[in-house]
Design a protein around this motif. Structure first.
Motif, PDB file in Angstrom:
ATOM      1  N   VAL A 129       0.860  -1.182   0.000  1.00 31.60           N
ATOM      2  CA  VAL A 129       0.000   0.000   0.000  1.00 31.60           C
ATOM      3  C   VAL A 129       0.897   1.233   0.000  1.00 31.60           C
ATOM      4  CG1 VAL A 129      -1.745   1.323   1.235  1.00 31.60           C
ATOM      5  CG2 VAL A 129      -1.870  -1.176   1.222  1.00 31.60           C
ATOM      6  N   PHE A 130       0.695   2.098  -0.974  1.00 31.07           N
ATOM      7  CA  PHE A 130       1.428   3.353  -1.039  1.00 31.07           C
ATOM      8  C   PHE A 130       0.597   4.467  -0.400  1.00 31.07           C
ATOM      9  CE2 PHE A 130       3.286   1.176  -4.758  1.00 31.07           C
ATOM     10  CZ  PHE A 130       4.639   1.368  -4.522  1.00 31.07           C
ATOM     11  N   PRO A 131       1.215   5.316   0.419  1.00 35.45           N
ATOM     12  CA  PRO A 131       0.470   6.472   0.941  1.00 35.45           C
ATOM     13  C   PRO A 131       0.157   7.438  -0.193  1.00 35.45           C
ATOM     14  CG  PRO A 131       2.811   6.677   1.458  1.00 35.45           C
ATOM     15  CD  PRO A 131       2.627   5.309   0.855  1.00 35.45           C
ATOM     16  N   LEU A 132      -0.978   8.119  -0.076  1.00 36.87           N
ATOM     17  CA  LEU A 132      -1.360   9.087  -1.091  1.00 36.87           C
ATOM     18  C   LEU A 132      -2.129  10.210  -0.424  1.00 36.87           C
ATOM     19  CD1 LEU A 132      -1.238   9.347  -4.298  1.00 36.87           C
ATOM     20  CD2 LEU A 132      -3.665   8.761  -4.219  1.00 36.87           C
ATOM     21  N   PRO A 133      -1.725  11.464  -0.649  1.00 34.15           N
ATOM     22  CA  PRO A 133      -2.470  12.581  -0.060  1.00 34.15           C
ATOM     23  C   PRO A 133      -3.894  12.637  -0.595  1.00 34.15           C
ATOM     24  CG  PRO A 133      -0.329  13.304  -0.903  1.00 34.15           C
ATOM     25  CD  PRO A 133      -0.536  11.912  -1.386  1.00 34.15           C
ATOM     26  N   GLU A 134      -4.811  13.095   0.219  1.00 36.57           N
ATOM     27  CA  GLU A 134      -6.204  13.178  -0.210  1.00 36.57           C
ATOM     28  C   GLU A 134      -6.375  14.101  -1.410  1.00 36.57           C
ATOM     29  OE1 GLU A 134      -8.808  14.247   2.907  1.00 36.57           O
ATOM     30  OE2 GLU A 134      -8.343  12.516   4.176  1.00 36.57           O
TER      31      GLU A 134
END
Length: 294
Positions: free
Chosen positions: A24-29
């Motif tokens: 899972v890659f973090p992603l800004p909203e």
């Protein structure tokens, strides 16, 4: 086969071909688009201000920042996409409406460093764009101009941009073998066209009535795509005259003859849920959110 990923509350979840979760890659909203490398170990995302690449551990590898918006500039979302061989990141930047430049730009970045390799001006006033990487290194781009229509382009790194000259077609998909591409009428969604690649000549045009549906209540949706080189999926959408409720059907089309082969006969959570993978299979989502590959 295309890389499978989806947005979740935790970020962008990436799967292998068997739909086993890999990472899972973090992603800004506020990030509007993302692209996963073919090795499934990197992600790039774009916002209205920048493009960022993340590595396998989710850490930032590089950041490319756009110039500040001009006075009165609008906030419109950029799009960043890996090239098919992961060597480049192509970026559509809606620079005109943001006040950054006199035209929109198609920016080519080195995927390893984020350094610009080229900046291609395109004569659009886009509000957003979607890119389609091709196996031979080229990229196709659809730019949405809101009520003014939709524009389609083709380019190689460093080459001049080819403008197909249309303002009324939405690019839906490119066939895996690059023999064809599919567009849908922008304004009235009255038809779908299968075009020869790369020239864009019309091979087959299918209107709503060709699928056995009433054109007074049905439209061709801006979704679907190529199951493989021989079969495309076209989605027809409408509203029931009695209940007012929506309906949609997924029709198979023979890309060699233009013949409608019939309804897939599947149920999806909405009209845009089915995602063709290009190898004869497709993804849909169960009501509990589980992905299924069919």
């Amino acid at each position: 086969m295309r890389v499978i990923s989806r947005r979740t509350d935790a970020g962008i979840q990436v799967f292998d071909e068997s739909l086993e979760p890999l990472r899972v890659f973090p992603l800004p909203e506020f990030a509007g688009s993302w692209s996963i490398s073919s090795g499934r170990d990197s992600l790039v995302y774009a916002t209205c201000d920048e493009v960022v690449r993340l590595g396998p551990d989710g850490g930032e590898q590089w950041r490319f920042e756009f110039d500040p918006p001009g006075p009165g500039g609008e906030t419109n979302m950029s799009d960043a996409t890996f090239s098919a061989d992961d060597s480049l990141v192509w970026v559509y930047a809606p620079s005109l409406l943001s006040g950054r430049a006199e035209t929109d730009e198609w920016i080519v970045l080195d995927a390893a460093t984020g350094e610009p390799r080229g900046r291609l001006p395109i004569a659009t006033a886009g509000q957003g764009g979607q890119q389609f990487p091709l196996g031979d290194g080229r990229m196709m781009l659809d730019v949405g101009e809101g009520q003014d229509g939709s524009r389609i382009f083709l380019a190689s790194p460093g080459d001049n941009v080819h403008d197909y000259g249309w303002d009324d077609r939405v690019l839906i998909d490119v066939a895996p073998g690059r023999r064809q591409f599919m567009t849908v009428d922008h304004q009235g969604q009255e038809d779908v066209i299968l075009h020869a690649f790369p020239g864009g000549e019309t091979l087959f045009r299918l209107a709503v009535a060709d699928f056995g549906e009433d054109p007074e209540i049905g439209v061709v949706e801006w979704t679907g795509g190529y199951l493989d080189d021989e079969t495309a999926v076209v989605v027809v959408y409408g509203e029931d005259e009695d209940t007012g409720g929506p309906w949609w059907r997924h029709y198979r089309v023979d890309t060699r003859s233009g013949k409608v082969l019939g309804d897939l006969g599947i149920v999806t959570i909405d009209e845009t849920d089915l995602e063709p993978l290009g190898d004869g299979t497709y993804l849909i989502t169960d009501t509990d959110g589980t992905l299924r590959r069919m």
